[in-house]
Design a protein around this motif. Structure first.
Motif, PDB file in Angstrom:
ATOM      1  N   LYS A 171      31.504 -32.158  29.111  1.00  0.00           N
ATOM      2  CA  LYS A 171      30.439 -31.263  29.577  1.00  0.00           C
ATOM      3  C   LYS A 171      30.273 -30.054  28.656  1.00  0.00           C
ATOM      4  N   ASN A 172      31.170 -29.925  27.691  1.00  0.00           N
ATOM      5  CA  ASN A 172      31.093 -28.805  26.743  1.00  0.00           C
ATOM      6  C   ASN A 172      30.450 -29.259  25.442  1.00  0.00           C
ATOM      7  N   SER A 173      29.892 -28.329  24.721  1.00  0.00           N
ATOM      8  CA  SER A 173      29.268 -28.662  23.440  1.00  0.00           C
ATOM      9  C   SER A 173      30.329 -28.801  22.355  1.00  0.00           C
ATOM     10  N   PHE A 174      29.884 -29.308  21.209  1.00  0.00           N
ATOM     11  CA  PHE A 174      30.767 -29.398  20.061  1.00  0.00           C
ATOM     12  C   PHE A 174      31.192 -28.007  19.637  1.00  0.00           C
ATOM     13  N   TYR A 175      32.355 -27.930  19.068  1.00  0.00           N
ATOM     14  CA  TYR A 175      32.848 -26.684  18.500  1.00  0.00           C
ATOM     15  C   TYR A 175      32.394 -26.621  17.051  1.00  0.00           C
ATOM     16  N   ARG A 225      40.826 -34.323  20.045  1.00  0.00           N
ATOM     17  CA  ARG A 225      39.584 -33.544  20.061  1.00  0.00           C
ATOM     18  C   ARG A 225      38.691 -33.841  18.859  1.00  0.00           C
ATOM     19  N   VAL A 226      39.105 -34.771  18.011  1.00  0.00           N
ATOM     20  CA  VAL A 226      38.310 -35.126  16.837  1.00  0.00           C
ATOM     21  C   VAL A 226      37.508 -36.379  17.158  1.00  0.00           C
ATOM     22  N   VAL A 227      36.209 -36.279  16.907  1.00  0.00           N
ATOM     23  CA  VAL A 227      35.295 -37.379  17.236  1.00  0.00           C
ATOM     24  C   VAL A 227      34.474 -37.752  16.005  1.00  0.00           C
ATOM     25  N   GLY A 228      33.807 -38.881  16.094  1.00  0.00           N
ATOM     26  CA  GLY A 228      32.936 -39.328  15.010  1.00  0.00           C
ATOM     27  C   GLY A 228      31.606 -38.598  15.052  1.00  0.00           C
ATOM     28  N   THR A 229      30.770 -38.951  14.120  1.00  0.00           N
ATOM     29  CA  THR A 229      29.435 -38.371  14.040  1.00  0.00           C
ATOM     30  C   THR A 229      28.724 -38.489  15.381  1.00  0.00           C
ATOM     31  N   MET A 274      35.432 -31.589  17.566  1.00  0.00           N
ATOM     32  CA  MET A 274      34.977 -31.368  16.198  1.00  0.00           C
ATOM     33  C   MET A 274      34.918 -32.737  15.538  1.00  0.00           C
ATOM     34  N   THR A 275      34.030 -32.921  14.584  1.00  0.00           N
ATOM     35  CA  THR A 275      33.919 -34.218  13.923  1.00  0.00           C
ATOM     36  C   THR A 275      34.816 -34.273  12.680  1.00  0.00           C
TER      37      THR A 275
END
Length: 177
Positions: free
Chosen positions: A165-169, A136-140, A96-97
């Protein structure tokens, strides 16, 4: 009174701390904010919640999602606790961002906007890493920004979970498309 023990993970030594309520800290050795919120008067003793947390870590590092959470004693400001509550909703293997988290907090507080940087500060001060999954927290656009344990560990943890390999939540209550 807080109690501590160590855990040798594939990514290095981890210090665990707990009190009679639950886990108060889980830090990679030498990470930023190491032992933040650890009482100076603590005792090295493996109480039951620390044993349970080691079992959780054994499962996690075997590339499986643990089906339980050891008791937690989350210490922080109300804002930090709100952010950390959202972190606990990010599923294993998803990301999640900071902006998504800021949008959720703003909506919950009836605000038009919340600062992603403020969210980043709260994420960075998370004392119970892995269990409260700040990695699990990522930037834009999925950019790998900051992690108190180091970007190399963040990458390893996300790979371990198969997050690349998984999409964003996208949380149900988010306004982000």
């Amino acid at each position: 009174m807080q109690y501590t023990t160590t855990y040798q993970s594939p990514l290095g030594k981890i210090l665990l701390a707990a009190d009679e309520i639950g886990i108060t800290g889980l830090w990679f050795e030498d990470q930023k904010y190491f032992a933040w919120k650890l009482d100076s008067n603590h005792e090295e003793k493996e109480i039951s919640v620390l044993k349970e947390t080691k079992r959780w870590l054994d499962i996690y590092f075997s590339r499986k999602e643990p089906d339980f959470i050891p008791p937690l004693h989350i210490i922080g400001t109300e804002f930090q606790k709100d952010v950390w509550k959202i972190l606990r909703t990010i599923p294993y293997g998803k990301t999640m961002t900071y902006g998504q988290i800021a949008d959720i907090i703003a909506k919950e507080r009836g605000l038009k906007k919340m600062s992603s940087q403020a969210v980043g500060g709260a994420v960075g001060h998370n004392s119970i890493s892995l269990i409260i999954p700040c990695h699990r927290v990522v930037g834009t656009n999925g950019s790998l920004t900051g992690y108190a344990g180091g970007i190399d560990k963040k990458i390893s943890l996300l790979k371990l979970e198969g997050a690349f390999k998984n999409s964003f939540y996208i949380p149900k209550h988010s306004t982000t498309p």
